[in-house]
Design a protein around this motif. Structure first.
Motif, mmCIF file in Angstrom:
data_model
loop_
_atom_site.group_PDB
_atom_site.id
_atom_site.type_symbol
_atom_site.label_atom_id
_atom_site.label_comp_id
_atom_site.label_asym_id
_atom_site.label_seq_id
_atom_site.Cartn_x
_atom_site.Cartn_y
_atom_site.Cartn_z
ATOM 1 N N SER A 242 -26.211 -44.911 -11.716
ATOM 2 C CA SER A 242 -25.656 -42.664 -11.623
ATOM 3 C C SER A 242 -26.469 -42.856 -12.880
ATOM 4 O O SER A 242 -26.327 -43.739 -13.672
ATOM 5 N N ASN B 258 -24.796 -40.269 -15.252
ATOM 6 C CA ASN B 258 -23.407 -39.877 -15.876
ATOM 7 C C ASN B 258 -22.810 -41.334 -16.170
ATOM 8 O O ASN B 258 -23.006 -41.406 -16.103
ATOM 9 N N PRO B 259 -23.073 -40.985 -17.799
ATOM 10 C CA PRO B 259 -23.049 -41.830 -18.823
ATOM 11 C C PRO B 259 -21.400 -42.095 -18.672
ATOM 12 O O PRO B 259 -20.868 -43.267 -19.146
ATOM 13 N N SER B 260 -20.259 -41.394 -17.666
ATOM 14 C CA SER B 260 -19.043 -42.303 -17.467
ATOM 15 C C SER B 260 -18.707 -42.880 -16.763
ATOM 16 O O SER B 260 -17.778 -43.891 -16.405
ATOM 17 N N ARG B 261 -19.794 -43.114 -15.702
ATOM 18 C CA ARG B 261 -19.789 -43.911 -14.892
ATOM 19 C C ARG B 261 -19.693 -45.425 -15.289
ATOM 20 O O ARG B 261 -21.261 -45.710 -15.944
ATOM 21 N N PRO B 262 -19.363 -46.327 -14.350
ATOM 22 C CA PRO B 262 -19.713 -47.766 -14.693
ATOM 23 C C PRO B 262 -20.926 -48.404 -15.100
ATOM 24 O O PRO B 262 -21.633 -48.873 -15.493
ATOM 25 N N TYR C 169 -24.048 -47.151 -15.120
ATOM 26 C CA TYR C 169 -24.501 -46.246 -16.453
ATOM 27 C C TYR C 169 -24.330 -47.833 -17.721
ATOM 28 O O TYR C 169 -24.970 -47.676 -18.008
ATOM 29 N N GLY C 170 -22.846 -47.322 -18.221
ATOM 30 C CA GLY C 170 -22.843 -48.452 -18.737
ATOM 31 C C GLY C 170 -23.454 -50.219 -18.858
ATOM 32 O O GLY C 170 -23.858 -50.541 -19.593
#
Length: 137
Positions: A22, A24-28, A30-31
């Motif tokens: 993803s 989206n930086p808030s999605r796991p 991505y992290g």
């Protein structure tokens, strides 16, 4: 899979295809991708929606089959129902391991992958295990 097997797997793996990437930086996903890159792994994001773009500096592919190089491990950020199809794709590209993220539980996918000779980790996160097992680089 026991801790020692996870340690060996994480030490042997160099290239990880991250299915369900993803932007989206808030999605796991991505992290975890950012963390794995920082740990020195080559991470190849797989997302039909983002195919052709780059994510964290890496080219995104629509499918595992589209990746133009060998992949050691497939890390799955899809729902449990989708895991069987991803397992089939992982086998088809010759991956050595299938890692199903926390909450991704599909015994049929795990059994299929194991029967094809892949090492399987289910309902775990490599980011958590790398830190927990003292493998950070």
């Amino acid at each position: 899979m026991q801790d020692q097997e996870i340690i060996e797997l994480l030490q042997q793996v160099k290239t990880i295809a991250l299915v369900g990437a993803s932007d989206n930086p808030s999605r796991p996903s991505y992290g975890v991708m950012a963390y794995l890159l920082a740990q020195g792994y080559q991470v190849i994001p797989v997302s039909p929606k983002l195919a052709g773009q780059t994510l964290l500096g890496q080219p995104v592919y629509a499918t595992l089959a589209a990746i133009p190089q060998p992949v050691d491990m497939v890390d799955v950020f899809r729902n449990s129902e989708a895991a069987y199809g991803v397992a089939q794709e992982a086998i088809a590209i010759g991956a050595k391991a299938l890692w199903l993220q926390i909450g991704v539980i599909n015994d049929q996918a795990a059994e299929l992958a194991q029967q094809a000779g892949l090492r399987v980790v289910m309902d775990r996160c490599p980011k958590i295990d790398i830190s927990r097992l003292g493998l950070e680089r």
